[in-house]
Scaffold this motif. Structure first.
Motif, PDB file in Angstrom:
ATOM      1  N   SER A 134       1.005  -1.344  -0.160  1.00  0.00           N
ATOM      2  CA  SER A 134       0.003   0.045   0.103  1.00  0.00           C
ATOM      3  C   SER A 134       0.961   1.248   0.002  1.00  0.00           C
ATOM      4  N   ALA A 135       1.943   1.320   0.511  1.00  0.00           N
ATOM      5  CA  ALA A 135       3.070   2.289   0.699  1.00  0.00           C
ATOM      6  C   ALA A 135       3.980   2.154  -0.429  1.00  0.00           C
ATOM      7  N   HIS A 136       4.062   1.078  -0.915  1.00  0.00           N
ATOM      8  CA  HIS A 136       5.414   0.931  -2.060  1.00  0.00           C
ATOM      9  C   HIS A 136       4.836  -0.133  -3.040  1.00  0.00           C
ATOM     10  N   PRO A 137       3.788   0.392  -4.066  1.00  0.00           N
ATOM     11  CA  PRO A 137       3.021  -0.441  -4.815  1.00  0.00           C
ATOM     12  C   PRO A 137       3.650  -1.290  -5.856  1.00  0.00           C
ATOM     13  N   VAL A 138       4.861  -0.510  -6.472  1.00  0.00           N
ATOM     14  CA  VAL A 138       5.520  -1.460  -7.644  1.00  0.00           C
ATOM     15  C   VAL A 138       6.271  -2.622  -7.025  1.00  0.00           C
ATOM     16  N   PRO A 139       7.218  -2.596  -5.860  1.00  0.00           N
ATOM     17  CA  PRO A 139       7.869  -3.680  -5.304  1.00  0.00           C
ATOM     18  C   PRO A 139       6.906  -4.616  -4.519  1.00  0.00           C
ATOM     19  N   GLY A 140       5.744  -3.873  -3.768  1.00  0.00           N
ATOM     20  CA  GLY A 140       4.905  -4.632  -3.150  1.00  0.00           C
ATOM     21  C   GLY A 140       4.135  -5.609  -3.990  1.00  0.00           C
ATOM     22  N   GLN A 141       3.701  -5.008  -5.411  1.00  0.00           N
ATOM     23  CA  GLN A 141       2.884  -6.004  -6.172  1.00  0.00           C
ATOM     24  C   GLN A 141       3.682  -7.089  -6.667  1.00  0.00           C
ATOM     25  N   GLN A 142       5.200  -6.825  -6.911  1.00  0.00           N
ATOM     26  CA  GLN A 142       6.001  -7.830  -7.345  1.00  0.00           C
ATOM     27  C   GLN A 142       5.958  -8.970  -6.491  1.00  0.00           C
ATOM     28  N   LEU A 143       6.068  -8.872  -5.220  1.00  0.00           N
ATOM     29  CA  LEU A 143       6.030  -9.975  -4.105  1.00  0.00           C
ATOM     30  C   LEU A 143       4.663 -10.550  -4.279  1.00  0.00           C
ATOM     31  N   LEU A 144       3.658  -9.767  -4.279  1.00  0.00           N
ATOM     32  CA  LEU A 144       2.443 -10.403  -4.348  1.00  0.00           C
ATOM     33  C   LEU A 144       2.256 -11.323  -5.672  1.00  0.00           C
ATOM     34  N   VAL A 145       2.578 -10.731  -7.001  1.00  0.00           N
ATOM     35  CA  VAL A 145       2.724 -11.840  -8.125  1.00  0.00           C
ATOM     36  C   VAL A 145       3.403 -12.926  -7.801  1.00  0.00           C
ATOM     37  N   GLU A 146       4.810 -12.738  -7.206  1.00  0.00           N
ATOM     38  CA  GLU A 146       5.616 -14.002  -7.311  1.00  0.00           C
ATOM     39  C   GLU A 146       4.977 -15.052  -6.382  1.00  0.00           C
ATOM     40  N   HIS A 147       4.140 -14.785  -5.403  1.00  0.00           N
ATOM     41  CA  HIS A 147       3.683 -15.455  -4.484  1.00  0.00           C
ATOM     42  C   HIS A 147       2.057 -15.778  -4.863  1.00  0.00           C
ATOM     43  N   ARG A 148       1.653 -15.583  -6.108  1.00  0.00           N
ATOM     44  CA  ARG A 148       0.088 -15.701  -6.584  1.00  0.00           C
ATOM     45  C   ARG A 148      -0.512 -17.121  -6.378  1.00  0.00           C
ATOM     46  N   ALA A 149       0.485 -18.085  -6.616  1.00  0.00           N
ATOM     47  CA  ALA A 149      -0.075 -19.443  -6.361  1.00  0.00           C
ATOM     48  C   ALA A 149      -0.651 -19.612  -5.004  1.00  0.00           C
ATOM     49  N   GLY A 150       0.217 -19.253  -4.203  1.00  0.00           N
ATOM     50  CA  GLY A 150      -0.100 -19.488  -2.658  1.00  0.00           C
ATOM     51  C   GLY A 150      -1.290 -18.587  -2.314  1.00  0.00           C
ATOM     52  N   ILE A 151      -1.743 -17.448  -2.796  1.00  0.00           N
ATOM     53  CA  ILE A 151      -2.503 -16.700  -2.563  1.00  0.00           C
ATOM     54  C   ILE A 151      -3.800 -17.268  -3.125  1.00  0.00           C
ATOM     55  N   GLU A 152      -3.666 -17.883  -4.427  1.00  0.00           N
ATOM     56  CA  GLU A 152      -4.966 -18.733  -4.828  1.00  0.00           C
ATOM     57  C   GLU A 152      -5.250 -19.687  -4.230  1.00  0.00           C
ATOM     58  N   VAL A 153      -4.251 -20.738  -3.569  1.00  0.00           N
ATOM     59  CA  VAL A 153      -4.316 -21.637  -2.884  1.00  0.00           C
ATOM     60  C   VAL A 153      -5.141 -21.428  -1.527  1.00  0.00           C
ATOM     61  N   MET A 154      -4.741 -20.418  -1.056  1.00  0.00           N
ATOM     62  CA  MET A 154      -5.131 -20.056   0.347  1.00  0.00           C
ATOM     63  C   MET A 154      -6.718 -19.440   0.062  1.00  0.00           C
ATOM     64  N   ARG A 155      -6.983 -18.642  -1.192  1.00  0.00           N
ATOM     65  CA  ARG A 155      -8.260 -18.275  -1.316  1.00  0.00           C
ATOM     66  C   ARG A 155      -9.206 -19.520  -1.581  1.00  0.00           C
ATOM     67  N   MET A 156      -8.824 -20.496  -2.379  1.00  0.00           N
ATOM     68  CA  MET A 156      -9.630 -21.516  -2.533  1.00  0.00           C
ATOM     69  C   MET A 156      -9.828 -22.223  -1.421  1.00  0.00           C
ATOM     70  N   VAL A 187      -0.810 -23.223  -9.329  1.00  0.00           N
ATOM     71  CA  VAL A 187      -1.653 -23.415  -8.440  1.00  0.00           C
ATOM     72  C   VAL A 187      -2.170 -24.885  -8.512  1.00  0.00           C
ATOM     73  N   ALA A 188      -2.409 -25.642  -9.526  1.00  0.00           N
ATOM     74  CA  ALA A 188      -3.014 -26.826  -9.808  1.00  0.00           C
ATOM     75  C   ALA A 188      -1.767 -27.858  -9.020  1.00  0.00           C
ATOM     76  N   LYS A 189      -0.510 -27.417  -9.126  1.00  0.00           N
ATOM     77  CA  LYS A 189       0.459 -28.409  -8.543  1.00  0.00           C
ATOM     78  C   LYS A 189       0.396 -28.227  -7.227  1.00  0.00           C
ATOM     79  N   LEU A 190       0.205 -27.296  -6.590  1.00  0.00           N
ATOM     80  CA  LEU A 190       0.251 -26.902  -5.039  1.00  0.00           C
ATOM     81  C   LEU A 190      -1.135 -27.657  -4.662  1.00  0.00           C
ATOM     82  N   ILE A 191      -2.006 -27.589  -5.389  1.00  0.00           N
ATOM     83  CA  ILE A 191      -3.383 -28.267  -4.777  1.00  0.00           C
ATOM     84  C   ILE A 191      -2.935 -29.738  -4.904  1.00  0.00           C
TER      85      ILE A 191
END
Length: 219
Positions: A134-156, A187-191
Protein backbone atom coordinates in the motif's frame (compact mmCIF):
# COMPACT_ATOMS: atom_id res chain seq x y z
CA UNK A 1 -17.03 -20.85 -24.89
CA UNK A 2 -15.70 -19.40 -21.63
CA UNK A 3 -15.68 -15.62 -21.66
CA UNK A 4 -12.31 -14.01 -21.07
CA UNK A 5 -12.28 -12.03 -17.80
CA UNK A 6 -12.34 -8.29 -18.30
CA UNK A 7 -9.31 -6.35 -17.16
CA UNK A 8 -10.00 -4.41 -13.98
CA UNK A 9 -8.99 -0.77 -14.38
CA UNK A 10 -7.76 0.31 -10.95
CA UNK A 11 -6.17 3.66 -10.22
CA UNK A 12 -2.97 3.53 -8.19
CA UNK A 13 -4.62 5.27 -5.24
CA UNK A 14 -7.51 2.79 -5.26
CA UNK A 15 -5.18 -0.19 -5.36
CA UNK A 16 -3.10 1.20 -2.49
CA UNK A 17 -6.25 1.88 -0.45
CA UNK A 18 -7.52 -1.63 -1.12
CA UNK A 19 -4.26 -3.22 -0.01
CA UNK A 20 -4.30 -1.19 3.21
CA UNK A 21 -7.85 -2.26 4.07
CA UNK A 22 -7.11 -5.88 3.15
CA UNK A 23 -4.06 -5.83 5.41
CA UNK A 24 -6.08 -4.58 8.36
CA UNK A 25 -8.92 -7.07 7.83
CA UNK A 26 -6.42 -9.94 7.85
CA UNK A 27 -5.41 -8.91 11.35
CA UNK A 28 -6.67 -10.39 14.59
CA UNK A 29 -10.15 -8.94 15.30
CA UNK A 30 -9.21 -7.13 18.48
CA UNK A 31 -10.85 -4.03 19.92
CA UNK A 32 -8.74 -1.68 17.80
CA UNK A 33 -9.79 -3.37 14.56
CA UNK A 34 -13.45 -3.54 15.55
CA UNK A 35 -13.42 0.15 16.50
CA UNK A 36 -12.01 1.00 13.06
CA UNK A 37 -14.78 -0.76 11.11
CA UNK A 38 -16.74 2.45 10.31
CA UNK A 39 -13.58 4.03 8.88
CA UNK A 40 -12.81 0.90 6.88
CA UNK A 41 -16.38 0.80 5.58
CA UNK A 42 -15.98 4.33 4.20
CA UNK A 43 -12.75 3.36 2.46
CA UNK A 44 -14.35 0.23 1.00
CA UNK A 45 -17.31 2.20 -0.35
CA UNK A 46 -14.92 4.17 -2.58
CA UNK A 47 -13.45 1.05 -4.21
CA UNK A 48 -14.63 -0.58 -7.47
CA UNK A 49 -17.23 -3.28 -6.90
CA UNK A 50 -14.92 -6.17 -7.81
CA UNK A 51 -12.51 -5.12 -5.07
CA UNK A 52 -14.89 -3.59 -2.53
CA UNK A 53 -17.83 -6.02 -2.52
CA UNK A 54 -15.80 -8.95 -1.14
CA UNK A 55 -14.43 -6.71 1.61
CA UNK A 56 -17.95 -5.58 2.47
CA UNK A 57 -18.82 -9.19 3.26
CA UNK A 58 -15.95 -9.35 5.74
CA UNK A 59 -16.99 -6.07 7.31
CA UNK A 60 -20.57 -7.31 7.67
CA UNK A 61 -19.35 -10.46 9.41
CA UNK A 62 -17.24 -8.49 11.89
CA UNK A 63 -20.04 -6.00 12.50
CA UNK A 64 -22.64 -8.66 13.28
CA UNK A 65 -20.56 -11.28 15.10
CA UNK A 66 -19.79 -11.23 18.81
CA UNK A 67 -16.13 -10.24 19.35
CA UNK A 68 -15.26 -13.47 21.18
CA UNK A 69 -16.81 -15.59 18.42
CA UNK A 70 -14.95 -13.67 15.71
CA UNK A 71 -11.66 -13.98 17.61
CA UNK A 72 -12.17 -17.73 18.10
CA UNK A 73 -13.01 -18.19 14.42
CA UNK A 74 -9.91 -16.23 13.41
CA UNK A 75 -7.60 -18.35 15.58
CA UNK A 76 -9.21 -21.60 14.41
CA UNK A 77 -8.77 -20.50 10.80
CA UNK A 78 -5.30 -18.99 10.63
CA UNK A 79 -3.44 -20.45 13.60
CA UNK A 80 -4.61 -24.06 13.60
CA UNK A 81 -4.82 -24.99 9.91
CA UNK A 82 -1.78 -24.73 7.66
CA UNK A 83 -3.73 -24.81 4.44
CA UNK A 84 -5.01 -21.33 5.34
CA UNK A 85 -1.53 -20.16 6.24
CA UNK A 86 -1.08 -16.39 5.76
CA UNK A 87 2.67 -16.99 5.36
CA UNK A 88 3.24 -16.96 1.63
CA UNK A 89 6.59 -18.73 1.48
CA UNK A 90 5.10 -21.80 3.18
CA UNK A 91 3.07 -22.63 0.09
CA UNK A 92 6.14 -22.78 -2.15
CA UNK A 93 8.75 -24.13 0.26
CA UNK A 94 6.90 -25.74 3.16
CA UNK A 95 9.08 -26.35 6.20
CA UNK A 96 12.28 -26.77 4.18
CA UNK A 97 15.53 -24.81 4.45
CA UNK A 98 14.76 -23.01 1.19
CA UNK A 99 12.08 -21.08 3.01
CA UNK A 100 14.74 -19.17 4.94
CA UNK A 101 16.18 -17.78 1.71
CA UNK A 102 12.71 -16.87 0.52
CA UNK A 103 12.07 -14.94 3.74
CA UNK A 104 15.35 -13.11 3.23
CA UNK A 105 14.14 -12.03 -0.21
CA UNK A 106 11.17 -10.27 1.41
CA UNK A 107 13.40 -8.55 3.98
CA UNK A 108 15.75 -7.32 1.27
CA UNK A 109 12.88 -5.80 -0.70
CA UNK A 110 11.58 -4.09 2.43
CA UNK A 111 15.01 -2.84 3.44
CA UNK A 112 15.55 -1.33 -0.01
CA UNK A 113 12.54 0.89 0.70
CA UNK A 114 13.70 1.77 4.22
CA UNK A 115 11.48 -0.68 6.12
CA UNK A 116 12.98 -2.88 8.82
CA UNK A 117 10.63 -5.35 10.50
CA UNK A 118 10.77 -6.23 14.17
CA UNK A 119 11.75 -9.73 15.23
CA UNK A 120 8.15 -10.51 16.14
CA UNK A 121 6.97 -10.15 12.53
CA UNK A 122 7.61 -12.64 9.72
CA UNK A 123 8.23 -10.81 6.47
CA UNK A 124 6.03 -13.09 4.34
CA UNK A 125 2.78 -12.69 6.30
CA UNK A 126 0.20 -11.60 3.73
CA UNK A 127 -1.00 -8.74 5.95
CA UNK A 128 2.56 -7.40 6.18
CA UNK A 129 3.08 -7.72 2.42
CA UNK A 130 -0.19 -5.89 1.73
CA UNK A 131 0.67 -3.08 4.13
CA UNK A 132 4.05 -2.72 2.44
CA UNK A 133 2.41 -2.76 -0.99
CA UNK A 134 0.00 0.00 0.00
CA UNK A 135 2.97 2.31 0.60
CA UNK A 136 5.31 0.90 -2.07
CA UNK A 137 3.06 -0.38 -4.88
CA UNK A 138 5.67 -1.45 -7.43
CA UNK A 139 7.87 -3.75 -5.31
CA UNK A 140 4.85 -4.72 -3.21
CA UNK A 141 2.86 -5.91 -6.21
CA UNK A 142 5.91 -7.78 -7.49
CA UNK A 143 6.04 -9.78 -4.24
CA UNK A 144 2.34 -10.52 -4.44
CA UNK A 145 2.61 -11.68 -8.04
CA UNK A 146 5.64 -13.85 -7.26
CA UNK A 147 3.54 -15.65 -4.64
CA UNK A 148 0.28 -15.60 -6.55
CA UNK A 149 -0.04 -19.39 -6.49
CA UNK A 150 -0.04 -19.43 -2.70
CA UNK A 151 -2.56 -16.61 -2.56
CA UNK A 152 -4.91 -18.48 -4.88
CA UNK A 153 -4.58 -21.76 -2.99
CA UNK A 154 -5.28 -19.97 0.27
CA UNK A 155 -8.28 -18.25 -1.31
CA UNK A 156 -9.72 -21.50 -2.61
CA UNK A 157 -9.22 -23.18 0.76
CA UNK A 158 -11.04 -20.41 2.60
CA UNK A 159 -13.85 -20.58 0.07
CA UNK A 160 -14.16 -24.36 0.48
CA UNK A 161 -14.61 -23.90 4.23
CA UNK A 162 -17.05 -20.98 3.77
CA UNK A 163 -14.76 -18.76 5.83
CA UNK A 164 -15.82 -15.11 6.23
CA UNK A 165 -12.22 -14.13 5.43
CA UNK A 166 -12.61 -15.46 1.90
CA UNK A 167 -13.64 -11.94 0.94
CA UNK A 168 -10.22 -10.56 1.78
CA UNK A 169 -8.49 -13.02 -0.54
CA UNK A 170 -11.12 -12.48 -3.26
CA UNK A 171 -10.40 -8.77 -3.04
CA UNK A 172 -6.62 -9.27 -3.12
CA UNK A 173 -6.95 -11.45 -6.20
CA UNK A 174 -9.06 -8.78 -7.90
CA UNK A 175 -6.23 -6.24 -7.55
CA UNK A 176 -3.72 -8.49 -9.31
CA UNK A 177 -3.27 -9.34 -13.00
CA UNK A 178 -5.44 -12.09 -14.45
CA UNK A 179 -3.84 -15.51 -14.06
CA UNK A 180 -2.06 -16.94 -17.10
CA UNK A 181 -1.32 -20.53 -18.06
CA UNK A 182 1.90 -21.11 -16.11
CA UNK A 183 0.45 -19.47 -12.98
CA UNK A 184 -2.64 -21.65 -13.18
CA UNK A 185 -0.40 -24.70 -13.54
CA UNK A 186 1.50 -23.66 -10.40
CA UNK A 187 -1.77 -23.42 -8.46
CA UNK A 188 -2.88 -26.83 -9.72
CA UNK A 189 0.47 -28.32 -8.68
CA UNK A 190 0.16 -26.94 -5.15
CA UNK A 191 -3.34 -28.31 -4.84
CA UNK A 192 -2.28 -31.75 -6.03
CA UNK A 193 1.01 -32.14 -4.17
CA UNK A 194 1.10 -29.57 -1.38
CA UNK A 195 4.22 -27.68 -0.26
CA UNK A 196 7.62 -29.44 -0.26
CA UNK A 197 8.22 -31.58 2.78
CA UNK A 198 4.56 -32.33 3.32
CA UNK A 199 3.33 -35.92 3.03
CA UNK A 200 -0.11 -34.98 1.73
CA UNK A 201 -1.63 -32.38 -0.53
CA UNK A 202 -3.89 -29.55 0.46
CA UNK A 203 -7.14 -31.50 0.59
CA UNK A 204 -9.97 -30.86 0.43
CA UNK A 205 -9.77 -28.64 -2.65
CA UNK A 206 -11.30 -28.87 -6.07
CA UNK A 207 -9.27 -31.11 -8.41
CA UNK A 208 -7.10 -29.38 -11.04
CA UNK A 209 -9.69 -30.12 -13.74
CA UNK A 210 -11.96 -27.57 -12.05
CA UNK A 211 -9.31 -24.85 -11.95
CA UNK A 212 -10.99 -22.49 -14.49
CA UNK A 213 -13.53 -21.58 -11.80
CA UNK A 214 -11.17 -19.24 -9.96
CA UNK A 215 -10.39 -17.40 -13.20
CA UNK A 216 -14.00 -17.15 -14.37
CA UNK A 217 -15.17 -15.37 -11.22
CA UNK A 218 -12.85 -12.44 -11.84
CA UNK A 219 -14.60 -9.22 -12.89
Amino acid sequence: MRRKPAKLDLEDTQRAAAWQVQSLLLGYPDEALLDSLPMLARAVSALPEAVGAPLQRVLSYLETTLPLAAATDYVDTFDHRKRFSPYLTWFLYGDTRKRGMALLRFKQVYRAEGLVLGDEELSDHLAVVLEFASAHPVPGQQLLVEHRAGIEVMRMGLRESASPWTGVLDSVSATLPVLHGTEREAVAKLIAAGPPGEDVGLEPFAPPTDMPEFVADRR
